[in-house]
Design a protein around this motif. Sequence first.
Motif, PDB file in Angstrom:
ATOM      1  N   TYR A 275       0.856  -1.188   0.000  1.00 26.23           N
ATOM      2  CA  TYR A 275       0.000   0.000   0.000  1.00 26.23           C
ATOM      3  C   TYR A 275       0.890   1.236   0.000  1.00 26.23           C
ATOM      4  O   TYR A 275       1.751   1.386   0.871  1.00 26.23           O
ATOM      5  N   VAL A 276       0.696   2.117  -0.971  1.00 27.57           N
ATOM      6  CA  VAL A 276       1.427   3.375  -1.059  1.00 27.57           C
ATOM      7  C   VAL A 276       0.472   4.494  -0.674  1.00 27.57           C
ATOM      8  O   VAL A 276      -0.716   4.465  -1.015  1.00 27.57           O
ATOM      9  N   LEU A 277       0.985   5.498   0.033  1.00 28.99           N
ATOM     10  CA  LEU A 277       0.127   6.491   0.670  1.00 28.99           C
ATOM     11  C   LEU A 277      -0.730   7.296  -0.291  1.00 28.99           C
ATOM     12  O   LEU A 277      -1.724   7.893   0.129  1.00 28.99           O
ATOM     13  N   ASP A 278      -0.394   7.326  -1.584  1.00 29.64           N
ATOM     14  CA  ASP A 278      -1.221   8.079  -2.531  1.00 29.64           C
ATOM     15  C   ASP A 278      -2.289   7.214  -3.198  1.00 29.64           C
ATOM     16  O   ASP A 278      -2.952   7.653  -4.135  1.00 29.64           O
ATOM     17  N   GLN A 279      -2.482   5.996  -2.708  1.00 27.63           N
ATOM     18  CA  GLN A 279      -3.492   5.093  -3.263  1.00 27.63           C
ATOM     19  C   GLN A 279      -4.757   5.110  -2.405  1.00 27.63           C
ATOM     20  O   GLN A 279      -4.734   5.533  -1.238  1.00 27.63           O
ATOM     21  N   PRO A 280      -5.898   4.634  -2.948  1.00 30.70           N
ATOM     22  CA  PRO A 280      -7.129   4.544  -2.153  1.00 30.70           C
ATOM     23  C   PRO A 280      -6.914   3.686  -0.904  1.00 30.70           C
ATOM     24  O   PRO A 280      -6.243   2.651  -0.960  1.00 30.70           O
ATOM     25  N   ALA A 281      -7.484   4.117   0.211  1.00 29.60           N
ATOM     26  CA  ALA A 281      -7.191   3.498   1.502  1.00 29.60           C
ATOM     27  C   ALA A 281      -7.615   2.037   1.574  1.00 29.60           C
ATOM     28  O   ALA A 281      -7.030   1.257   2.327  1.00 29.60           O
ATOM     29  N   ASP A 282      -8.639   1.647   0.807  1.00 32.23           N
ATOM     30  CA  ASP A 282      -9.130   0.283   0.887  1.00 32.23           C
ATOM     31  C   ASP A 282      -8.451  -0.664  -0.094  1.00 32.23           C
ATOM     32  O   ASP A 282      -8.733  -1.862  -0.103  1.00 32.23           O
ATOM     33  N   LEU A 283      -7.533  -0.148  -0.933  1.00 34.43           N
ATOM     34  CA  LEU A 283      -6.957  -0.970  -1.992  1.00 34.43           C
ATOM     35  C   LEU A 283      -6.269  -2.232  -1.472  1.00 34.43           C
ATOM     36  O   LEU A 283      -6.517  -3.330  -2.008  1.00 34.43           O
ATOM     37  N   PRO A 284      -5.400  -2.177  -0.465  1.00 38.84           N
ATOM     38  CA  PRO A 284      -4.750  -3.421  -0.029  1.00 38.84           C
ATOM     39  C   PRO A 284      -5.720  -4.436   0.549  1.00 38.84           C
ATOM     40  O   PRO A 284      -5.539  -5.648   0.373  1.00 38.84           O
ATOM     41  N   LEU A 285      -6.781  -3.972   1.207  1.00 39.83           N
ATOM     42  CA  LEU A 285      -7.770  -4.908   1.751  1.00 39.83           C
ATOM     43  C   LEU A 285      -8.557  -5.560   0.626  1.00 39.83           C
ATOM     44  O   LEU A 285      -8.954  -6.729   0.727  1.00 39.83           O
ATOM     45  N   ARG A 286      -8.785  -4.824  -0.463  1.00 38.03           N
ATOM     46  CA  ARG A 286      -9.466  -5.421  -1.607  1.00 38.03           C
ATOM     47  C   ARG A 286      -8.596  -6.517  -2.209  1.00 38.03           C
ATOM     48  O   ARG A 286      -9.099  -7.547  -2.659  1.00 38.03           O
ATOM     49  N   ARG A 287      -7.297  -6.286  -2.251  1.00 39.90           N
ATOM     50  CA  ARG A 287      -6.395  -7.295  -2.802  1.00 39.90           C
ATOM     51  C   ARG A 287      -6.337  -8.535  -1.927  1.00 39.90           C
ATOM     52  O   ARG A 287      -6.110  -9.645  -2.419  1.00 39.90           O
ATOM     53  N   LEU A 288      -6.557  -8.375  -0.636  1.00 31.31           N
ATOM     54  CA  LEU A 288      -6.471  -9.507   0.285  1.00 31.31           C
ATOM     55  C   LEU A 288      -7.813 -10.198   0.510  1.00 31.31           C
ATOM     56  O   LEU A 288      -7.859 -11.427   0.651  1.00 31.31           O
ATOM     57  N   PHE A 289      -8.910  -9.426   0.543  1.00 31.64           N
ATOM     58  CA  PHE A 289     -10.176  -9.987   1.024  1.00 31.64           C
ATOM     59  C   PHE A 289     -11.374  -9.759   0.111  1.00 31.64           C
ATOM     60  O   PHE A 289     -12.492 -10.096   0.491  1.00 31.64           O
ATOM     61  N   ALA A 290     -11.185  -9.193  -1.084  1.00 30.25           N
ATOM     62  CA  ALA A 290     -12.335  -8.942  -1.947  1.00 30.25           C
ATOM     63  C   ALA A 290     -13.000 -10.251  -2.350  1.00 30.25           C
ATOM     64  O   ALA A 290     -12.333 -11.266  -2.574  1.00 30.25           O
ATOM     65  N   THR A 291     -14.317 -10.227  -2.480  1.00 28.42           N
ATOM     66  CA  THR A 291     -15.064 -11.416  -2.883  1.00 28.42           C
ATOM     67  C   THR A 291     -15.142 -11.546  -4.394  1.00 28.42           C
ATOM     68  O   THR A 291     -15.739 -12.467  -4.906  1.00 28.42           O
ATOM     69  N   HIS A 292     -14.545 -10.579  -5.127  1.00 28.04           N
ATOM     70  CA  HIS A 292     -14.438 -10.661  -6.591  1.00 28.04           C
ATOM     71  C   HIS A 292     -13.070 -10.149  -6.981  1.00 28.04           C
ATOM     72  O   HIS A 292     -12.227  -9.901  -6.132  1.00 28.04           O
ATOM     73  N   ALA A 293     -12.812  -9.997  -8.269  1.00 27.72           N
ATOM     74  CA  ALA A 293     -11.486  -9.590  -8.730  1.00 27.72           C
ATOM     75  C   ALA A 293     -11.090  -8.262  -8.107  1.00 27.72           C
ATOM     76  O   ALA A 293     -11.895  -7.330  -8.035  1.00 27.72           O
ATOM     77  N   PRO A 294      -9.834  -8.144  -7.604  1.00 28.97           N
ATOM     78  CA  PRO A 294      -9.380  -6.893  -7.006  1.00 28.97           C
ATOM     79  C   PRO A 294      -9.357  -5.771  -8.017  1.00 28.97           C
ATOM     80  O   PRO A 294      -9.214  -5.985  -9.205  1.00 28.97           O
ATOM     81  N   ARG A 295      -9.484  -4.528  -7.504  1.00 32.62           N
ATOM     82  CA  ARG A 295      -9.484  -3.362  -8.373  1.00 32.62           C
ATOM     83  C   ARG A 295      -8.157  -2.621  -8.252  1.00 32.62           C
ATOM     84  O   ARG A 295      -7.494  -2.667  -7.239  1.00 32.62           O
ATOM     85  N   GLY A 296      -7.811  -1.930  -9.320  1.00 37.17           N
ATOM     86  CA  GLY A 296      -6.580  -1.165  -9.322  1.00 37.17           C
ATOM     87  C   GLY A 296      -6.737   0.120  -8.552  1.00 37.17           C
ATOM     88  O   GLY A 296      -7.804   0.450  -8.033  1.00 37.17           O
ATOM     89  N   ALA A 297      -5.646   0.883  -8.471  1.00 40.35           N
ATOM     90  CA  ALA A 297      -5.642   2.116  -7.679  1.00 40.35           C
ATOM     91  C   ALA A 297      -6.633   3.139  -8.201  1.00 40.35           C
ATOM     92  O   ALA A 297      -7.110   3.981  -7.459  1.00 40.35           O
ATOM     93  N   ASP A 298      -6.985   3.067  -9.486  1.00 40.85           N
ATOM     94  CA  ASP A 298      -7.917   4.038 -10.049  1.00 40.85           C
ATOM     95  C   ASP A 298      -9.352   3.559 -10.026  1.00 40.85           C
ATOM     96  O   ASP A 298     -10.252   4.198 -10.524  1.00 40.85           O
ATOM     97  N   GLY A 299      -9.568   2.371  -9.399  1.00 41.80           N
ATOM     98  CA  GLY A 299     -10.906   1.835  -9.298  1.00 41.80           C
ATOM     99  C   GLY A 299     -11.291   0.895 -10.410  1.00 41.80           C
ATOM    100  O   GLY A 299     -12.339   0.264 -10.355  1.00 41.80           O
ATOM    101  N   ASP A 300     -10.475   0.800 -11.464  1.00 42.63           N
ATOM    102  CA  ASP A 300     -10.759  -0.128 -12.549  1.00 42.63           C
ATOM    103  C   ASP A 300     -10.270  -1.521 -12.193  1.00 42.63           C
ATOM    104  O   ASP A 300      -9.390  -1.697 -11.369  1.00 42.63           O
ATOM    105  N   ALA A 301     -10.851  -2.514 -12.839  1.00 43.43           N
ATOM    106  CA  ALA A 301     -10.433  -3.887 -12.567  1.00 43.43           C
ATOM    107  C   ALA A 301      -8.969  -4.049 -12.914  1.00 43.43           C
ATOM    108  O   ALA A 301      -8.517  -3.598 -13.956  1.00 43.43           O
ATOM    109  N   ALA A 302      -8.236  -4.692 -11.995  1.00 38.73           N
ATOM    110  CA  ALA A 302      -6.795  -4.861 -12.212  1.00 38.73           C
ATOM    111  C   ALA A 302      -6.528  -6.008 -13.153  1.00 38.73           C
ATOM    112  O   ALA A 302      -7.276  -6.953 -13.225  1.00 38.73           O
TER     113      ALA A 302
END
Length: 302
Positions: A275-302
């Motif tokens: 997690y880098v400080l200029d990214q959305p705060a929930d991004l690392p949790l989405r990568r770890l615990f999302a119930t669907h494909a994780p999203r990129g820093a801009d909100g688009d599907a990674a």
Amino acid sequence: MAPVLVPADVRARLRDLRLALRSHAGGDGLGQHSSRSRGAGLEFAQYRAYEPGDEPRRIDWKLYARSDRYFVREAERDSPLTAWIVLDASASMRQADRAHPARSKLDAAKTLAACVIELALRQGDRFGLVVLGGDAPRVVPVGSGARQRDRCVLELVQCRPAGAWPGEPAVRTLWERVAPSSLVVLLSDFFDEAAIVLAERLASARRDVASVQLLGADERDFPFEGAHRFVDPESPLERRVDAGRVRADFLERFGDARVQLARRFAARGIRHAEYVLDQPADLPLRRLFATHAPRGADGDAA
């Protein structure tokens, strides 16, 4: 008024996240996790050897009297997990970016910790908090419900970055409190080797570890020019350099260190996200615990 640790937009995006063990096993109590697990239920399943963190009341004392060894009774039941948030509050977590000097790595870690707490509360899970930094760990023992959430949030609000990563005797409290098959969410910059070793030891001891490495955008991009003095916040060490001349070498070595950390954790079965400080705060949790494909820093599907 206490600061808001989870902004409204971040809270709204938590709805499709779900804390879960990699094995889909549970912990103690009743919650959303319907998978079968072994523990302190009514229908006896088996004995297993005692491990640090097991509750003494689950030891079969009659069997101990016959064998002179500690065994724990396990039973089949439906139950949720127990989550522990382990927060690095050492001095290096004071680091902030020049573009946003008011928001440090520790501030970001507090937001991530509060998000995990909200997820556990929503799911009916039990959760606790360990803050590592300074002289001794600060621990909020495992509990559940809104009052437990408030106790943890109060500790987060009061937490300040200080000192170095604590030594082995101080960290030993984790082995006494974190039971096997618990979920441990470890939030750190992982600049201390001891923090990495702690994650590996927890994973080797049947704790399900999910790690988030917090980094500054300045560390990722190294945008400095001219002569600079860099100071280690946890020691007297400092270095004066011509930033332009060392940039390429720094970025290569820093990138390699991040890759090696990810590989090291993957080898131990540790889920890991940066997690880098200029990214959305929930991004690392989405990568770890999302119930669907994780999203990129801009909100688009990674």
